[in-house]
Design an enzyme around this catalytic site. Structure first.
Site, mmCIF file in Angstrom:
data_model
loop_
_atom_site.group_PDB
_atom_site.id
_atom_site.type_symbol
_atom_site.label_atom_id
_atom_site.label_comp_id
_atom_site.label_asym_id
_atom_site.label_seq_id
_atom_site.Cartn_x
_atom_site.Cartn_y
_atom_site.Cartn_z
ATOM 1 N N GLY A 9 -3.175 -5.251 0.423
ATOM 2 C CA GLY A 9 -2.764 -5.975 -0.717
ATOM 3 C C GLY A 9 -1.247 -5.908 -0.836
ATOM 4 O O GLY A 9 -0.539 -4.947 -0.363
ATOM 5 N N THR A 10 -0.848 -6.813 -1.628
ATOM 6 C CA THR A 10 0.752 -6.603 -1.968
ATOM 7 C C THR A 10 0.664 -5.631 -2.979
ATOM 8 O O THR A 10 -0.111 -5.202 -3.544
ATOM 9 C CB THR A 10 1.073 -8.160 -2.449
ATOM 10 O OG1 THR A 10 0.335 -8.410 -3.479
ATOM 11 C CG2 THR A 10 1.026 -9.266 -1.439
ATOM 12 N N MET A 11 2.087 -5.388 -3.207
ATOM 13 C CA MET A 11 2.284 -4.464 -4.632
ATOM 14 C C MET A 11 1.633 -5.205 -5.957
ATOM 15 O O MET A 11 1.448 -6.623 -5.779
ATOM 16 C CB MET A 11 3.750 -4.654 -4.932
ATOM 17 C CG MET A 11 4.458 -3.739 -3.850
ATOM 18 S SD MET A 11 6.361 -3.856 -4.266
ATOM 19 C CE MET A 11 6.712 -5.490 -4.889
ATOM 20 N N ASP A 12 1.073 -4.566 -6.883
ATOM 21 C CA ASP A 12 0.427 -5.043 -7.971
ATOM 22 C C ASP A 12 -0.986 -5.324 -7.690
ATOM 23 O O ASP A 12 -1.513 -5.956 -8.657
ATOM 24 C CB ASP A 12 1.356 -6.079 -8.568
ATOM 25 C CG ASP A 12 2.767 -5.780 -9.022
ATOM 26 O OD1 ASP A 12 3.095 -4.321 -9.111
ATOM 27 O OD2 ASP A 12 3.649 -6.260 -9.245
ATOM 28 N N LYS A 15 -3.735 -1.135 -5.243
ATOM 29 C CA LYS A 15 -4.190 -0.125 -3.994
ATOM 30 C C LYS A 15 -4.235 1.088 -4.482
ATOM 31 O O LYS A 15 -5.323 1.951 -4.318
ATOM 32 C CB LYS A 15 -3.160 -0.508 -3.162
ATOM 33 C CG LYS A 15 -2.850 -1.685 -2.310
ATOM 34 C CD LYS A 15 -2.030 -1.777 -1.179
ATOM 35 C CE LYS A 15 -0.520 -1.412 -1.893
ATOM 36 N NZ LYS A 15 -0.058 -2.255 -3.073
ATOM 37 N N ASP A 86 -3.027 7.149 0.726
ATOM 38 C CA ASP A 86 -2.254 5.984 0.048
ATOM 39 C C ASP A 86 -0.848 5.907 0.758
ATOM 40 O O ASP A 86 -0.611 6.475 1.515
ATOM 41 C CB ASP A 86 -2.061 6.422 -1.321
ATOM 42 C CG ASP A 86 -1.839 5.230 -2.188
ATOM 43 O OD1 ASP A 86 -2.150 4.094 -1.710
ATOM 44 O OD2 ASP A 86 -1.322 5.311 -3.237
ATOM 45 N N GLU A 87 -0.458 4.669 0.549
ATOM 46 C CA GLU A 87 0.962 4.274 1.346
ATOM 47 C C GLU A 87 0.869 4.454 2.733
ATOM 48 O O GLU A 87 1.592 4.889 3.134
ATOM 49 C CB GLU A 87 2.139 5.240 0.450
ATOM 50 C CG GLU A 87 2.170 5.190 -1.024
ATOM 51 C CD GLU A 87 2.707 4.001 -1.443
ATOM 52 O OE1 GLU A 87 2.628 2.813 -0.684
ATOM 53 O OE2 GLU A 87 2.426 3.659 -2.952
ATOM 54 N N ALA A 88 -0.128 3.759 3.283
ATOM 55 C CA ALA A 88 -0.619 4.331 4.797
ATOM 56 C C ALA A 88 0.250 3.409 5.541
ATOM 57 O O ALA A 88 0.403 3.604 6.696
ATOM 58 C CB ALA A 88 -1.981 3.918 4.950
ATOM 59 N N GLN A 89 1.145 2.383 4.899
ATOM 60 C CA GLN A 89 2.078 1.335 5.865
ATOM 61 C C GLN A 89 3.233 2.551 6.370
ATOM 62 O O GLN A 89 3.581 2.289 7.162
ATOM 63 C CB GLN A 89 2.753 0.435 4.843
ATOM 64 C CG GLN A 89 3.418 0.604 3.971
ATOM 65 C CD GLN A 89 2.965 1.140 2.621
ATOM 66 O OE1 GLN A 89 1.607 1.212 2.347
ATOM 67 N NE2 GLN A 89 3.775 1.217 1.344
#
Length: 214
Positions: A9-12, A15, A86-89
């Protein structure tokens, strides 16, 4: 059977909140897990939600090897049931492949959370590999909104209040407008027009000034 699931998903869009909830739910059932993050805005080795939730985590860096980490835990007698990532990108494609291997060969569930594209609308390498390998990709149902009210689909980076579309792919910033490097979610239309909320307000004010001229 174990799965590699990518929550995108996007920020906000919640996630990190969902990552924390996922860890809580599994731990509450007596499962043993490891929680990872990278470049969280709260600092190293932290997962933080914009709702104010925060917890410790293991910081991922370029040298992190998930296979070796789990193997070390097993040697110490700790059987791992799941990983929350988390922050898997920001993970490398090789690290995503390690996660997939843990699912397939060790039967560990992996729950990865991240955004798919950067401020230039280009796929993050980690997200691209997750899309290629994940058993399931879940689009978060909480919709972040552009300043115009439409669904936000893109991340915008501002430097000194001005939207930019060039630069390093990974620069840690915040959503606060006062930050030197800040981020904002926009719909595709306004991302293409480079019209952030601040730019829209300035445009509206200048338009009103023109209307007031004799």
């Amino acid at each position: 059977m174990a799965e590699l699931v990518f929550f995108s998903g996007t920020m906000d869009s919640g996630k990190s909140t969902l990552a924390l909830q996922t860890d809580y739910n599994h731990a509450a059932r007596g499962h043993t897990g490891l929680v990872f993050t990278r470049n969280d805005r709260a600092g190293a080795a932290r997962i933080s939600s914009r709702l104010g939730l925060e917890t410790t985590a293991r910081e991922v860096d370029d040298d992190t090897d998930f296979w070796e980490l789990v193997a070390d835990e097993r040697l110490r007698g700790c059987l791992i049931d799941y990983l929350v990532c988390d922050e898997a990108q920001f993970y490398s494609p090789a690290q995503v492949e390690q996660l997939a291997r843990l699912v397939d060969e060790v039967e560990i569930d992996v729950f990865a959370f991240g955004i798919t594209t950067d401020f230039r609308t280009r796929l993050f390498p980690g997200s691209a590999r997750l899309l290629e390998l994940a058993d399931r990709t879940e689009i978060l149902q909480v919709q972040a909104l552009c300043w115009c009210g439409r669904r936000a689909t893109h991340q915008a980076r501002t430097v000194g209040g001005v939207m930019v579309v060039e630069g390093e792919q990974v620069v840690v910033g915040d959503t606060a407008s006062s930050a030197v490097v800040a981020y904002e979610v926009l719909c595709r239309r306004h991302h293409m027009r480079r019209m952030t909320a601040s730019a829209a307000r300035q445009y509206a004010m200048s338009d009103e000034t023109r209307l007031d001229l004799p």
